[in-house]
Design a protein around this motif. Structure first.
Motif, PDB file in Angstrom:
ATOM      1  N   MET A   1      -5.259  -7.803   2.101  1.00 32.32           N
ATOM      2  CA  MET A   1      -4.645  -6.685   1.393  1.00 32.32           C
ATOM      3  C   MET A   1      -5.481  -6.280   0.191  1.00 32.32           C
ATOM      4  O   MET A   1      -5.613  -5.089  -0.126  1.00 32.32           O
ATOM      5  N   LEU A   2      -6.076  -7.249  -0.485  1.00 31.65           N
ATOM      6  CA  LEU A   2      -6.902  -6.936  -1.654  1.00 31.65           C
ATOM      7  C   LEU A   2      -8.141  -6.142  -1.263  1.00 31.65           C
ATOM      8  O   LEU A   2      -8.589  -5.260  -1.999  1.00 31.65           O
TER       9      LEU A   2
ATOM     10  N   THR B   1      -3.228  -0.349  -8.434  1.00 29.73           N
ATOM     11  CA  THR B   1      -1.908  -0.960  -8.271  1.00 29.73           C
ATOM     12  C   THR B   1      -1.814  -2.260  -9.050  1.00 29.73           C
ATOM     13  O   THR B   1      -0.803  -2.537  -9.727  1.00 29.73           O
TER      14      THR B   1
ATOM     15  N   THR C   1      -6.258  -0.441  -4.657  1.00 26.39           N
ATOM     16  CA  THR C   1      -5.736  -1.784  -4.932  1.00 26.39           C
ATOM     17  C   THR C   1      -5.869  -2.119  -6.410  1.00 26.39           C
ATOM     18  O   THR C   1      -4.934  -2.657  -7.024  1.00 26.39           O
TER      19      THR C   1
ATOM     20  N   GLN D   1       0.811  -1.217   0.000  1.00 23.84           N
ATOM     21  CA  GLN D   1       0.000   0.000   0.000  1.00 23.84           C
ATOM     22  C   GLN D   1       0.846   1.269   0.000  1.00 23.84           C
ATOM     23  O   GLN D   1       0.318   2.376  -0.005  1.00 23.84           O
TER      24      GLN D   1
END
Length: 724
Positions: free
Chosen positions: A572-573, A583, A580, A542
């Motif tokens: 994290m997703l 990225t 996200t 992140q």
């Protein structure tokens, strides 16, 4: 050289007698005055303006005499304060009285005493300037008092009558010049808690004289209490009796509110409203001093939340903040309420809290409070309509047994808490001296960890990912190791430390560069495109500039993105989906492969997988460990494999340690596996040896793990198809 000219006083001379006017004007001019002449009252009114400093006005004139002219001049703009000297030949009392009634400043009997007239004019001008300066000074003082909310007052002791300035009345919430205030009325406005002390000081001032200062809360006319500072001194007569009290009053409410805000910032946590580390330290030291004098006990309970980071990572910092506020409320409910001088709950920072228990008479009381805290924290936290479950690790230290000062007591409670962490969390431990050994060991590791990069102590080991149907190794997972003081520090010891200290970010950058360079070496050595998978922590993924850092690693190694695989978690997703997605798209453009690690343990909805351009799912080892036919784990594993197949995703099973697990996974359609059944994580040189042997063994190589001190003894093992 031309000297600057000083401005001269400007006199307006009004006289209907041209001879008298000429003589007077001539003498005034020779004395340094600038003179403007007017032959009548009407002409004087036309000539008058702001430039006129003084007016000499003849009393007896036709049409409009000097008295009427004086009244008209006083009413003209700017005429109220200009000095007016009435010139008259009359010396009777009635004329003098009429001159003053008309507004004249002074009068002068006409004569040939020109010097006296000049001096009288100069005197009037000086007096006018002194008055103007005094008025300006009063205005400045009044303005300063308004800004400072500062008023003056006077009390007649005999009558108890208080008079004061405009601001004094404003503080009381009354109109200026309203009926006078009496002492009893003033006392009635004072806050009941402040009144006894104020009355004692007031009475002492009246009886003994001297000075008084008192700050009280005073009820304003609007009902709100103001913080007001009274200063006073007594005036006494010849017999020593107090006759008058004179003093000032100042509204200090804004100052007190600002001080309260500063106090809150300095001593309270702005998220939870609890006392912060500074206030807790001061309160603990005070409590220890009191306990030392009285021979009492107290205890410190160090509380650290378990799995709080998971809430932050999966639902964002807003949810984490909400959870911390709720934790604070629950902990406050565990201690004695309503007694500010006894128990305290404070937030030290992050997810760390501490409880201070004082006045302990039962040795088991700290344990019971800790059990109560543990129980309330196990209850679900509902945040944004979603249940969250956390627990806590609690360490207890007692005074005087576990420390004679605040620092030692808190440090030992912290050591006990870390002992709980090391033994699985979600429990309570009372301090024991041996805990300090582990705590010191942890501190030493943290200090050494800061120098691990510069000392080149970090290494990567690689665990093969085996295609069980061909016996090939299409990829490896890079696992970080720390070579410190001649031994490999287990990841469980230093990875959490690296995350806590923020070192995980530079460590992660190093791992990406090293893994990319190793993939390039294997490719150039003729082993084809062996991709290397690297675990990416949430704090790194992140971070701004993460994609640029990955690009730099690929460029530095001279490889394409297909040789690098990034392993990220479900949580994290799910954190900040828009960021996200951006990225992931940028990483896809680099050709980098993306894998979801520990799949099945997070909170993601399967529908989101369609939105993410993911290449691979990794079945978490917790499902593989107890994998048996017809078990729940087999059903879950089969569902994950089927789902991945339907979504055209590659699936890898990690933690495979037995032939039975390999066969069952293979029958369910899982082709890629890694685990100790095939190989433990190995240094890069041993993986190179393995790849050499696999290349030399030809197609459909068999696998075997040779027992021995070195894993390099690996040779090809039987494929799943052959083993079946």
């Amino acid at each position: 050289m031309n000297q600057p000219q000083l401005s001269r006083d400007h006199v307006l001379l009004v006289d209907d007698d041209p001879v008298a006017r000429l003589l007077t004007a001539s003498f005034l001019t020779s004395s340094g005055f600038e003179v403007t002449e007017a032959a009548s009252g009407a002409e004087a009114l036309r000539c008058f303006d702001d430039d006129i400093d003084c007016i000499l006005l003849d009393a007896l004139m036709p049409d409009m005499d000097g008295f009427a002219t004086c009244r008209a001049l006083r009413a003209a703009p700017g005429g109220a304060q200009v000095p007016i000297l009435m010139l008259t030949g009359l010396d009777d009392d009635d004329s003098v009285a009429r001159a003053y009634d008309a507004g004249a400043t002074d009068f002068f009997v006409k004569s040939t005493q020109w010097t006296l007239l000049t001096q009288r004019t100069r005197y009037l001008l000086r007096a006018a300037r002194t008055r103007d300066e005094l008025e300006a000074s009063r205005a400045r003082l009044s303005r300063a008092q308004r800004i400072a909310r500062f008023g003056s007052w006077e009390c007649d002791v005999a009558t108890s009558r208080i008079t004061g300035s405009e601001l004094y009345f404003a503080v009381l919430g009354r109109a200026y010049h309203e009926a006078p205030v009496y002492v009893a009325e003033l006392f009635a406005l004072v806050h009941p808690d402040d009144l006894p002390g104020f009355e004692r000081k007031w009475d002492a001032l009246v009886r003994g004289g001297g000075e008084m200062q008192a700050e009280v809360r005073l009820r304003h006319g609007n009902g709100r209490y103001l913080h007001v500072l009274f200063d006073a001194e007594a005036e006494r007569d010849a017999r020593g009796r107090t006759t008058v009290l004179t003093g000032t009053v100042q509204d200090v409410t804004q100052r007190r509110e600002a001080e309260a805000q500063i106090q809150a910032l300095a001593y309270y946590d702005n998220l939870t409203g609890l006392p912060n580390r500074r206030m807790f330290g001061e309160r603990l030291r005070t409590a220890i001093d009191e306990a030392s004098r009285r021979g009492g006990w107290l205890a410190a309970l160090f509380v650290d939340l378990d799995r709080f980071k998971q809430v932050n990572d999966s639902q964002g910092h807003g949810a984490g903040d909400q959870l911390l506020r709720e934790v604070a409320q629950r902990l406050v409910g565990c201690v004695r309420a309503g007694d500010a001088d006894t128990d305290m709950v404070a937030r030290l920072g992050g997810d760390e809290f501490v409880l201070l228990l004082t006045g302990i008479t039962d040795a088991n009381h700290p344990q019971r409070v800790a059990e109560r805290a543990l129980a309330v924290l196990r209850e679900p936290f509902v945040i944004n309509g979603r249940e969250n479950f956390i627990s806590a690790s609690i360490g207890i230290s007692r005074f005087p047994d576990d420390g004679a000062d605040a620092e030692t007591l808190l440090r030992n409670a912290d050591a006990a808490m870390y002992a709980v962490k090391g033994n699985g969390r979600n429990a309570i431990a009372a301090y024991r001296p041996e805990f300090n050994v582990a705590d010191r060991r942890r501190w030493e590791l943290e200090q050494a960890l800061h120098k691990a990069l510069e000392r080149n102590e970090l290494v990567l080991h690689y665990q093969p990912q085996v295609d069980v149907r061909t016996g090939r190794v299409p990829g490896v997972e890079a696992l970080m190791r720390w070579q410190h003081l001649g031994r490999l520090v287990p990841p469980g010891e230093f990875i959490p430390l690296a995350e806590e200290t923020g070192l995980i970010v530079p460590f992660g950058e190093w791992a990406l560069r090293t893994a990319a360079a190793q993939a390039a070496q294997w490719m150039h050595a003729g082993h084809g495109r062996v991709r290397v998978a690297v675990n990416i922590p949430g704090s790194h993924f992140q971070r701004r500039g993460f994609v640029d850092m990955v690009r730099a690693a690929l460029v530095g190694a001279g490889i394409g993105g297909e040789l690098l695989e990034l392993e990220i978690t479900e949580t994290m997703l799910m954190n900040d989906l828009s960021a996200t997605l951006a990225t992931l798209r940028a990483l896809n453009e680099l050709g980098v492969r993306l894998s979801i690690d520990d799949f099945g343990t997070g909170y993601s909805s399967l529908s989101y997988l369609k939105r993410f351009d993911i290449n691979q799912l990794k079945i978490d080892r917790s499902f593989v460990n107890d994998l048996k036919p017809d078990s729940d784990n087999e059903a879950i594993t089969a569902a994950i494999i089927a789902m991945a197949t339907a979504l055209k995703l590659e699936v890898v099973a990690e933690g495979v340690e037995s032939r039975e697990q390999m066969l069952l996974l293979n029958r369910r359609g899982c082709q890629l596996m890694q685990g100790y059944y095939f190989s433990r994580p190995l240094p890069a040189s041993d993986i190179t040896t393995l790849l050499d042997r696999l290349r030399d063994a030809g197609p459909r190589a068999e696998w075997r793990i040779a027992d021995g001190s070195r894993s390099v003894a690996l040779v090809p093992r039987r494929t799943a198809a052959q083993a079946a």
